[in-house]
Design a protein around this motif. Structure first.
Motif, PDB file in Angstrom:
ATOM      1  N   THR A 290     -19.914 -25.742 -10.986  1.00 22.92           N
ATOM      2  CA  THR A 290     -18.699 -25.004 -10.635  1.00 22.92           C
ATOM      3  C   THR A 290     -17.716 -25.891  -9.890  1.00 22.92           C
ATOM      4  O   THR A 290     -16.515 -25.904 -10.189  1.00 22.92           O
ATOM      5  CB  THR A 290     -19.053 -23.775  -9.778  1.00 22.92           C
ATOM      6  N   VAL A 291     -18.226 -26.648  -8.919  1.00 25.46           N
ATOM      7  CA  VAL A 291     -17.362 -27.549  -8.148  1.00 25.46           C
ATOM      8  C   VAL A 291     -16.686 -28.554  -9.065  1.00 25.46           C
ATOM      9  O   VAL A 291     -15.469 -28.798  -8.960  1.00 25.46           O
ATOM     10  CB  VAL A 291     -18.183 -28.275  -7.054  1.00 25.46           C
ATOM     11  N   LEU A 292     -17.448 -29.150  -9.977  1.00 22.32           N
ATOM     12  CA  LEU A 292     -16.900 -30.156 -10.892  1.00 22.32           C
ATOM     13  C   LEU A 292     -15.837 -29.541 -11.798  1.00 22.32           C
ATOM     14  O   LEU A 292     -14.762 -30.132 -12.002  1.00 22.32           O
ATOM     15  CB  LEU A 292     -18.027 -30.757 -11.732  1.00 22.32           C
ATOM     16  N   ALA A 293     -16.127 -28.351 -12.348  1.00 23.24           N
ATOM     17  CA  ALA A 293     -15.173 -27.689 -13.247  1.00 23.24           C
ATOM     18  C   ALA A 293     -13.881 -27.358 -12.518  1.00 23.24           C
ATOM     19  O   ALA A 293     -12.772 -27.588 -13.033  1.00 23.24           O
ATOM     20  CB  ALA A 293     -15.804 -26.426 -13.832  1.00 23.24           C
ATOM     21  N   HIS A 294     -14.004 -26.821 -11.311  1.00 16.81           N
ATOM     22  CA  HIS A 294     -12.813 -26.467 -10.543  1.00 16.81           C
ATOM     23  C   HIS A 294     -11.950 -27.686 -10.238  1.00 16.81           C
ATOM     24  O   HIS A 294     -10.715 -27.628 -10.325  1.00 16.81           O
ATOM     25  CB  HIS A 294     -13.219 -25.773  -9.244  1.00 16.81           C
ATOM     26  N   ARG A 295     -12.588 -28.789  -9.882  1.00 17.80           N
ATOM     27  CA  ARG A 295     -11.825 -29.995  -9.551  1.00 17.80           C
ATOM     28  C   ARG A 295     -11.116 -30.556 -10.782  1.00 17.80           C
ATOM     29  O   ARG A 295      -9.976 -31.010 -10.701  1.00 17.80           O
ATOM     30  CB  ARG A 295     -12.734 -31.041  -8.926  1.00 17.80           C
ATOM     31  N   ASN A 296     -11.779 -30.510 -11.941  1.00 15.65           N
ATOM     32  CA  ASN A 296     -11.165 -31.016 -13.166  1.00 15.65           C
ATOM     33  C   ASN A 296      -9.983 -30.148 -13.596  1.00 15.65           C
ATOM     34  O   ASN A 296      -8.954 -30.664 -14.062  1.00 15.65           O
ATOM     35  CB  ASN A 296     -12.197 -31.089 -14.289  1.00 15.65           C
ATOM     36  N   ILE A 297     -10.118 -28.843 -13.452  1.00 17.18           N
ATOM     37  CA  ILE A 297      -9.013 -27.943 -13.804  1.00 17.18           C
ATOM     38  C   ILE A 297      -7.857 -28.136 -12.834  1.00 17.18           C
ATOM     39  O   ILE A 297      -6.684 -28.158 -13.232  1.00 17.18           O
ATOM     40  CB  ILE A 297      -9.492 -26.481 -13.813  1.00 17.18           C
ATOM     41  N   THR A 298      -8.176 -28.300 -11.555  1.00 18.72           N
ATOM     42  CA  THR A 298      -7.136 -28.527 -10.551  1.00 18.72           C
ATOM     43  C   THR A 298      -6.376 -29.817 -10.848  1.00 18.72           C
ATOM     44  O   THR A 298      -5.147 -29.873 -10.690  1.00 18.72           O
ATOM     45  CB  THR A 298      -7.751 -28.591  -9.137  1.00 18.72           C
ATOM     46  N   LYS A 299      -7.092 -30.854 -11.276  1.00 15.55           N
ATOM     47  CA  LYS A 299      -6.424 -32.118 -11.624  1.00 15.55           C
ATOM     48  C   LYS A 299      -5.416 -31.911 -12.752  1.00 15.55           C
ATOM     49  O   LYS A 299      -4.308 -32.457 -12.725  1.00 15.55           O
ATOM     50  CB  LYS A 299      -7.462 -33.163 -12.042  1.00 15.55           C
TER      51      LYS A 299
ATOM     52  N   ALA B 280      -0.702 -28.863 -19.278  1.00 14.62           N
ATOM     53  CA  ALA B 280      -1.056 -27.496 -19.652  1.00 14.62           C
ATOM     54  C   ALA B 280      -2.190 -27.455 -20.677  1.00 14.62           C
ATOM     55  O   ALA B 280      -3.080 -26.597 -20.609  1.00 14.62           O
ATOM     56  CB  ALA B 280       0.174 -26.769 -20.195  1.00 14.62           C
ATOM     57  N   GLY B 281      -2.165 -28.381 -21.639  1.00 12.53           N
ATOM     58  CA  GLY B 281      -3.200 -28.405 -22.667  1.00 12.53           C
ATOM     59  C   GLY B 281      -4.583 -28.629 -22.076  1.00 12.53           C
ATOM     60  O   GLY B 281      -5.544 -27.928 -22.422  1.00 12.53           O
ATOM     61  N   ALA B 282      -4.693 -29.606 -21.191  1.00 13.85           N
ATOM     62  CA  ALA B 282      -5.977 -29.893 -20.559  1.00 13.85           C
ATOM     63  C   ALA B 282      -6.417 -28.730 -19.670  1.00 13.85           C
ATOM     64  O   ALA B 282      -7.602 -28.387 -19.624  1.00 13.85           O
ATOM     65  CB  ALA B 282      -5.881 -31.172 -19.739  1.00 13.85           C
ATOM     66  N   ALA B 283      -5.474 -28.127 -18.967  1.00 11.19           N
ATOM     67  CA  ALA B 283      -5.807 -26.993 -18.103  1.00 11.19           C
ATOM     68  C   ALA B 283      -6.398 -25.846 -18.907  1.00 11.19           C
ATOM     69  O   ALA B 283      -7.390 -25.226 -18.502  1.00 11.19           O
ATOM     70  CB  ALA B 283      -4.565 -26.526 -17.348  1.00 11.19           C
ATOM     71  N   VAL B 284      -5.814 -25.565 -20.070  1.00 13.09           N
ATOM     72  CA  VAL B 284      -6.313 -24.489 -20.934  1.00 13.09           C
ATOM     73  C   VAL B 284      -7.706 -24.813 -21.452  1.00 13.09           C
ATOM     74  O   VAL B 284      -8.630 -23.986 -21.392  1.00 13.09           O
ATOM     75  CB  VAL B 284      -5.356 -24.236 -22.116  1.00 13.09           C
TER      76      VAL B 284
ATOM     77  N   ALA C 151      -1.412 -32.401 -12.520  1.00 12.81           N
ATOM     78  CA  ALA C 151      -0.726 -33.323 -13.429  1.00 12.81           C
ATOM     79  C   ALA C 151       0.221 -32.592 -14.376  1.00 12.81           C
ATOM     80  O   ALA C 151       0.887 -33.243 -15.191  1.00 12.81           O
ATOM     81  CB  ALA C 151      -1.755 -34.112 -14.237  1.00 12.81           C
ATOM     82  N   GLN C 152       0.260 -31.274 -14.267  1.00 11.60           N
ATOM     83  CA  GLN C 152       1.090 -30.437 -15.144  1.00 11.60           C
ATOM     84  C   GLN C 152       0.745 -30.666 -16.615  1.00 11.60           C
ATOM     85  O   GLN C 152       1.617 -30.622 -17.500  1.00 11.60           O
ATOM     86  CB  GLN C 152       2.577 -30.675 -14.881  1.00 11.60           C
TER      87      GLN C 152
ATOM     88  N   ALA D 255      -0.153 -24.807 -14.639  1.00  7.46           N
ATOM     89  CA  ALA D 255       0.208 -26.210 -14.867  1.00  7.46           C
ATOM     90  C   ALA D 255       1.712 -26.372 -15.049  1.00  7.46           C
ATOM     91  O   ALA D 255       2.281 -27.410 -14.712  1.00  7.46           O
ATOM     92  CB  ALA D 255      -0.529 -26.739 -16.093  1.00  7.46           C
ATOM     93  N   GLN D 256       2.357 -25.348 -15.561  1.00  3.98           N
ATOM     94  CA  GLN D 256       3.799 -25.419 -15.792  1.00  3.98           C
ATOM     95  C   GLN D 256       4.617 -25.131 -14.534  1.00  3.98           C
ATOM     96  O   GLN D 256       5.652 -25.761 -14.307  1.00  3.98           O
ATOM     97  CB  GLN D 256       4.192 -24.415 -16.889  1.00  3.98           C
ATOM     98  N   TYR D 257       4.135 -24.181 -13.717  1.00  7.58           N
ATOM     99  CA  TYR D 257       4.984 -23.657 -12.647  1.00  7.58           C
ATOM    100  C   TYR D 257       4.444 -23.888 -11.235  1.00  7.58           C
ATOM    101  O   TYR D 257       5.048 -23.437 -10.278  1.00  7.58           O
ATOM    102  CB  TYR D 257       5.202 -22.156 -12.854  1.00  7.58           C
ATOM    103  N   ARG D 258       3.319 -24.589 -11.084  1.00  5.26           N
ATOM    104  CA  ARG D 258       2.717 -24.727  -9.750  1.00  5.26           C
ATOM    105  C   ARG D 258       3.663 -25.407  -8.777  1.00  5.26           C
ATOM    106  O   ARG D 258       4.493 -26.242  -9.141  1.00  5.26           O
ATOM    107  CB  ARG D 258       1.376 -25.461  -9.856  1.00  5.26           C
ATOM    108  N   THR D 259       3.537 -24.997  -7.528  1.00  5.85           N
ATOM    109  CA  THR D 259       4.320 -25.595  -6.445  1.00  5.85           C
ATOM    110  C   THR D 259       3.372 -26.360  -5.524  1.00  5.85           C
ATOM    111  O   THR D 259       2.138 -26.304  -5.683  1.00  5.85           O
ATOM    112  CB  THR D 259       5.038 -24.506  -5.634  1.00  5.85           C
ATOM    113  N   ASP D 260       3.930 -27.042  -4.549  1.00 10.73           N
ATOM    114  CA  ASP D 260       3.093 -27.746  -3.572  1.00 10.73           C
ATOM    115  C   ASP D 260       2.213 -26.765  -2.807  1.00 10.73           C
ATOM    116  O   ASP D 260       1.055 -27.067  -2.510  1.00 10.73           O
ATOM    117  CB  ASP D 260       3.981 -28.522  -2.596  1.00 10.73           C
ATOM    118  N   ALA D 261       2.754 -25.592  -2.510  1.00 10.44           N
ATOM    119  CA  ALA D 261       1.973 -24.579  -1.805  1.00 10.44           C
ATOM    120  C   ALA D 261       0.801 -24.094  -2.660  1.00 10.44           C
ATOM    121  O   ALA D 261      -0.309 -23.859  -2.154  1.00 10.44           O
ATOM    122  CB  ALA D 261       2.862 -23.393  -1.421  1.00 10.44           C
ATOM    123  N   ASP D 262       1.019 -23.972  -3.966  1.00 11.17           N
ATOM    124  CA  ASP D 262      -0.056 -23.575  -4.876  1.00 11.17           C
ATOM    125  C   ASP D 262      -1.170 -24.626  -4.898  1.00 11.17           C
ATOM    126  O   ASP D 262      -2.366 -24.288  -4.869  1.00 11.17           O
ATOM    127  CB  ASP D 262       0.482 -23.384  -6.298  1.00 11.17           C
ATOM    128  N   LEU D 263      -0.778 -25.900  -4.958  1.00 12.30           N
ATOM    129  CA  LEU D 263      -1.767 -26.980  -4.980  1.00 12.30           C
ATOM    130  C   LEU D 263      -2.567 -27.012  -3.680  1.00 12.30           C
ATOM    131  O   LEU D 263      -3.786 -27.245  -3.700  1.00 12.30           O
ATOM    132  CB  LEU D 263      -1.073 -28.321  -5.206  1.00 12.30           C
TER     133      LEU D 263
END
Length: 254
Positions: free
Chosen positions: A206-215, A222-226, A219-220, A129-137
């Motif tokens: 799994t699909v739902l969890a992955h999409r929520n973490i990706t969001k 970090a707290g929500a990602a963790v 959005a950078q 969440a802190q360091y992602r780039t466009d390529a990572d997304l």
């Protein structure tokens, strides 16, 4: 013991001495020079014949030393007229290979693999969440699309799942965490009774969890990602161990 001169001699016993192999000595020397930067990445080590002349070691010893470096991921061997040993920097795959050997050699329990994953993957999500780039997304979204496919086989789903978790680690831009996650994801995949575990509900969750973490990563936040990654990997671990415990019970004969 009394000698002829009348002096007392004490019996001294020596322990067996471990003498290193010549190939190990040469491999250690070359390794240190590579890591020190004497041989930059992409450059060729001296040819075998020259190494034999310089070190006064046999060609067999030189070849064995180069094979050691190749296994350690420090050189790649090319054959042919333009061949030789070319220096390369150890990367995430080198870490993953070493960790995988430890997992297999020590026969690490699945429960321990899942515990390790719960410990480090939320950190991967935070850093992503802190360091992602466009390529990572882009890499994360491609894995999300693949895992959401309703026509894909179980193998396709499982591979997309591994790809997504590795993509989160790559987005952390921490080479050590990425190497660990490569080894953990592959080992957990290989150790899990996927046919008895992955059903339609597991896929949907799994699909739902992955999409929520990706969001959260996008959005950078970090707290929500963790928080979301912690819930995801913990729920997965509990479900896997429930199946493992159930399938490991021997059914008595009637």
């Amino acid at each position: 013991m009394i000698s002829e001169t009348g002096t007392t001699r004490h019996a001294v016993q020596l322990n067996p001495m471990q003498v290193p192999k010549a190939s190990d000595v040469l491999a250690n020397e070359l390794r240190e020079r590579i890591l020190h930067g004497d041989f930059p990445e992409g450059t060729a080590l001296p040819p075998e014949r020259e190494l034999v002349t310089q070190t006064r070691m046999s060609r067999t010893t030189v070849r064995e030393a180069l094979r050691i470096l190749e296994v350690q991921g420090l050189v790649r061997i090319k054959t042919g007229r333009a061949g030789g040993a070319f220096v390369q920097s150890p990367g995430e795959e080198s870490i993953a290979s070493s960790v995988n050997l430890l997992i297999r050699g020590k026969q690490i329990r699945l429960a321990a693999l899942l515990e390790t994953r719960e410990a480090i993957e939320p950190a991967c999500a935070q850093l992503a969440a802190q360091y992602r780039t466009d390529a990572d997304l882009t890499r994360l979204e491609e894995a999300n699309e693949a895992i959401s496919s309703e026509t894909g086989s179980l193998a396709d789903f499982l591979q997309a799942n591994v790809d997504w978790h590795i993509a989160v680690a790559i987005a952390s831009h921490n080479e050590l965490l990425t190497g660990f996650m490569l080894a953990l994801s592959r080992s957990i995949y290989a150790s899990t009774d996927n046919k008895g575990f992955v059903d339609a509900e597991v896929r949907r969750t799994t699909v739902l969890a992955h999409r929520n973490i990706t969001k959260a990563i996008r959005a950078q936040d970090a707290g929500a990602a963790v928080r979301r990654m912690k819930r995801h990997v913990h729920a997965y671990a509990e479900a896997v161990m429930e199946v493992e415990d159930r399938t490991s019970i021997e059914v008595p004969r009637s």
